[in-house]
Enzyme design. Structure first.
Site: not given
Ligand code: IDP
Ligand code: MG
Length: 138
Positions: A112, A126
């Site tokens: 992403n 961070e």
């Molecule tokens: P964010 O990047 O939008 O803050 P977070 O919940 O902090 O999202 O999660 C960190 C990163 O972990 C996400 O950007 C994504 O790449 C990965 N991630 C989050 N939730 C999932 C999941 O359910 N499956 C696989 N990867 C996930």
């Protein structure tokens, strides 16, 4: 002025989207106060995502973030967290609105493109993890 830690993830570097990502924040009127290209160690990646340590995707996430160089940045501006998180878009790019970085350029949760701190306290931690004070503009 408030600051956030923003990272162009390995997929962004590999897909040559670094300039595009920087351009979006610059044209919005935010100020770049620190930036470096770095291939993160496992230790750094695990510390950065420590909050997700117990999640099933943690290992894949660390593998991904250490898979190549990233561009670590600190951006400054009014309401920086809200502004940058809104511009980045929903975590799952499938749900990210068009006009956001993820909504325009990504489609997979694991790839992403961008990280942005989710709160000022997180940003402070961070920034301290990725940068020394001398690497940042005053
Ligand atoms: P964010 O990047 O939008 O803050 P977070 O919940 O902090 O999202 O999660 C960190 C990163 O972990 C996400 O950007 C994504 O790449 C990965 N991630 C989050 N939730 C999932 C999941 O359910 N499956 C696989 N990867 C996930
Ligand atoms: Mg997050």
């Amino acid at each position: 002025m408030e600051r956030s830690f923003i990272m162009a993830k390995p997929d962004a570097v590999q897909r040559r989207f670094v300039a595009e990502i920087i351009r979006r924040f610059e044209t919005r009127g935010l100020r770049l106060v620190g930036m470096k290209l770095i291939h993160p160690s496992r230790e750094l990646a695990e510390a950065h995502y420590a909050v997700h340590r117990e999640r099933p995707f943690f290992n894949d996430l660390v593998e991904f973030i250490t898979s190549g160089p990233v561009v670590a940045m600190v951006w400054e501006g009014k309401d920086i967290i809200t502004v940058t998180r809104t511009m980045i878009g929903a975590t799952n790019p499938v749900n990210a609105a068009p006009g956001t970085i993820r909504g325009d350029l990504a489609i997979e949760m694991g790839n992403n493109l961008v990280h942005g701190s989710d709160a000022l306290e997180t940003a402070e931690k961070e920034i301290a993890l990725w940068f020394t004070p001398s690497e940042l503009l005053p």
